[in-house]
Design a protein around this motif. Sequence first.
Motif, PDB file in Angstrom:
ATOM      1  N   LYS A 474      24.663 -50.138  29.801  1.00 59.50           N
ATOM      2  CA  LYS A 474      23.832 -51.081  29.040  1.00 59.50           C
ATOM      3  C   LYS A 474      22.809 -50.343  28.177  1.00 59.50           C
ATOM      4  O   LYS A 474      22.569 -50.727  27.016  1.00 59.50           O
ATOM      5  N   VAL A 475      22.194 -49.314  28.730  1.00 59.96           N
ATOM      6  CA  VAL A 475      21.173 -48.572  27.981  1.00 59.96           C
ATOM      7  C   VAL A 475      21.800 -47.825  26.809  1.00 59.96           C
ATOM      8  O   VAL A 475      21.319 -47.894  25.670  1.00 59.96           O
ATOM      9  N   LEU A 476      22.887 -47.114  27.048  1.00 54.87           N
ATOM     10  CA  LEU A 476      23.505 -46.319  25.982  1.00 54.87           C
ATOM     11  C   LEU A 476      24.182 -47.195  24.933  1.00 54.87           C
ATOM     12  O   LEU A 476      24.281 -46.809  23.769  1.00 54.87           O
ATOM     13  N   TYR A 477      24.655 -48.357  25.335  1.00 50.84           N
ATOM     14  CA  TYR A 477      25.290 -49.273  24.381  1.00 50.84           C
ATOM     15  C   TYR A 477      24.251 -49.838  23.406  1.00 50.84           C
ATOM     16  O   TYR A 477      24.499 -49.945  22.201  1.00 50.84           O
ATOM     17  N   ASN A 478      23.097 -50.195  23.928  1.00 46.14           N
ATOM     18  CA  ASN A 478      22.103 -50.903  23.126  1.00 46.14           C
ATOM     19  C   ASN A 478      21.143 -49.993  22.363  1.00 46.14           C
ATOM     20  O   ASN A 478      20.535 -50.445  21.386  1.00 46.14           O
ATOM     21  N   PHE A 479      21.006 -48.725  22.799  1.00 44.71           N
ATOM     22  CA  PHE A 479      19.977 -47.880  22.205  1.00 44.71           C
ATOM     23  C   PHE A 479      20.485 -46.463  21.928  1.00 44.71           C
ATOM     24  O   PHE A 479      21.369 -45.954  22.634  1.00 44.71           O
ATOM     25  N   ASP A 480      19.900 -45.863  20.913  1.00 45.59           N
ATOM     26  CA  ASP A 480      20.075 -44.429  20.671  1.00 45.59           C
ATOM     27  C   ASP A 480      18.864 -43.707  21.252  1.00 45.59           C
ATOM     28  O   ASP A 480      17.715 -44.053  20.932  1.00 45.59           O
ATOM     29  N   LEU A 481      19.123 -42.735  22.092  1.00 44.58           N
ATOM     30  CA  LEU A 481      18.046 -42.042  22.807  1.00 44.58           C
ATOM     31  C   LEU A 481      17.895 -40.609  22.310  1.00 44.58           C
ATOM     32  O   LEU A 481      18.888 -39.943  22.006  1.00 44.58           O
ATOM     33  N   THR A 482      16.654 -40.144  22.274  1.00 45.18           N
ATOM     34  CA  THR A 482      16.352 -38.754  21.923  1.00 45.18           C
ATOM     35  C   THR A 482      15.334 -38.213  22.909  1.00 45.18           C
ATOM     36  O   THR A 482      14.307 -38.863  23.176  1.00 45.18           O
ATOM     37  N   LEU A 483      15.592 -37.040  23.446  1.00 44.95           N
ATOM     38  CA  LEU A 483      14.685 -36.433  24.413  1.00 44.95           C
ATOM     39  C   LEU A 483      13.426 -35.934  23.715  1.00 44.95           C
ATOM     40  O   LEU A 483      13.495 -35.253  22.690  1.00 44.95           O
ATOM     41  N   CYS A 484      12.276 -36.284  24.263  1.00 44.03           N
ATOM     42  CA  CYS A 484      11.006 -35.829  23.682  1.00 44.03           C
ATOM     43  C   CYS A 484      10.749 -34.375  24.073  1.00 44.03           C
ATOM     44  O   CYS A 484      11.161 -33.924  25.155  1.00 44.03           O
ATOM     45  N   PRO A 485      10.058 -33.630  23.228  1.00 44.78           N
ATOM     46  CA  PRO A 485       9.814 -32.200  23.490  1.00 44.78           C
ATOM     47  C   PRO A 485       9.142 -31.937  24.834  1.00 44.78           C
ATOM     48  O   PRO A 485       9.447 -30.937  25.501  1.00 44.78           O
ATOM     49  N   GLU A 486       8.241 -32.813  25.258  1.00 47.02           N
ATOM     50  CA  GLU A 486       7.520 -32.586  26.514  1.00 47.02           C
ATOM     51  C   GLU A 486       8.408 -32.692  27.745  1.00 47.02           C
ATOM     52  O   GLU A 486       7.999 -32.308  28.848  1.00 47.02           O
ATOM     53  N   SER A 487       9.631 -33.211  27.580  1.00 50.73           N
ATOM     54  CA  SER A 487      10.552 -33.340  28.720  1.00 50.73           C
ATOM     55  C   SER A 487      11.740 -32.386  28.634  1.00 50.73           C
ATOM     56  O   SER A 487      12.716 -32.538  29.374  1.00 50.73           O
TER      57      SER A 487
END
Length: 514
Positions: A474-487
């Motif tokens: 559900k998360v990957l289908y609905n959204f494009d995710l990018t890892l933030c530098p602090e993580s």
Amino acid sequence: MATNPENAPAFSQIIRNASLLQWAIVLLTFLIARWIARGIYRVQFHPLSKFPGPKYTAFTRIPHLSALFTGTFYRWVAKLHEEYGEVVRISPDELSFINPQAWNDAYGHGTKGTKGSRPTKHWVRYGKAVNNAPSILQAHDVDHRRMRSIFTSAFSDRALKEMEPVFLKYVDQLVSVIRTGLSKDPERKFDMVRLYNFTAFDVMGDLTYGESLDMLNNSEYAPWVSQVFGGMKGATRLGMVHFYPILRHIFKIVASPYINKKRLEHLQHSVDRVDRRLKKGISTEGGDLWDLVMKQPGGKGMSRAEMDSNSSLIMIAGTETSATATSGLTYLLLKNPDKLKKVTEELRSTFARSADMTMEAVAALPYLNLCVKEGLRLYPPVAGAMPRLTQADGAAICGEFVPPGTTLTVPQHATYTSERNFKDPLEYIPERWIPSNERYASDRKEALQPFSKGSRDCLGKNMAWHEMRLIMAKVLYNFDLTLCPESEAWSKQKAYLIWEKPPLMVQVKTYYPA
């Protein structure tokens, strides 16, 4: 020379003090000599002296306890296996195995025709129930079989299908929470660890007690849950007193009343919720765990206190597993954009809309399943090990006879990241699990047992698989995710029973509108 009578008491006191000091020195010398002599015996003459490992871990358990105390055990034991091989003596009376056969020999049914009997759980290391009613985790064999027979049907695929609306409700709510956050601030960063925890606890609260903890609604941890997370490190460290009988006895007198009071306060959260749930009786619609438990003929064999203990256990085991796994999988996918792209394309080409995703439909996605499995290998919910103990006749483990009274473990993270078991062990490669992939044909796939093995494996493993897949889909289908530098370095964590997870900060962009 005459002694001044006025000085006699002071002189006598000096003599007495000198005598006390001498006795203290004698006692200290004796204890040091005993410690050294015992250490030499352990290194040279102990029945485990034939097993490989550094001399210092055979001499004393202090290095082992230090690794546990600092949350670095999983890294420490992995280094030992890298240097000494598939079996390592990590304490005077404890062996660690990373050979896949150890799962069967130590946790399963053993190997036929070998000397010795099957090891049992190391009961001292698992503690006792504060209400004197053990959960299925702490129950001995007879009670364990009784409880397992009651719960088995409640965790079956058929039962999970009945509970599917609950899973869908909260996973869809997770998506909605993210959408709402983005509508207020398109540049907002999300801590996925918190969101996954909120989702898992709301799901399990509904399934276990028939009521949500409302953590997704409130965007805050419930006080009860905060206590759980805060107590894990302390529980790991306090458990070390069990290795020293004198300290254990002192602890029992001095600290146990306070600790037990806190444990009872924690249990009361479950007691109150089970009270409310049982008063509702069996629902005609079904849909939660106690509906299915109460419908079973064997359900009458579980006392009310056992219900309380098991509900408390299920709330922790049924949430931490899936929330941890989905957090780790999200990080691994974001660190491997090519894998993220592939699984996202699989999802978006299979489903026309998010509402079409069901547990059954998502379970049929080949690449998503490979991604989850590889995630469990590199970031297993249980990083350490579940101790077993050999009985009076010893046991045969990986072809070696292990003498009585020996603690045995298979450390999961060390086993799964060893080059003895997996090619390119530290790389995230879902394709290694494709049977026809010749490059990874030499991988010892049977080494991966994230939910343990044998008659005491995790009852909720099917539930965890469904929940992990559904959340990620559900998360990957609905959204494009990018890892933030602090993580970027998120995976560099400590572990105290569970991973000490820092925030997993992610930038989110909506792909499919609501």
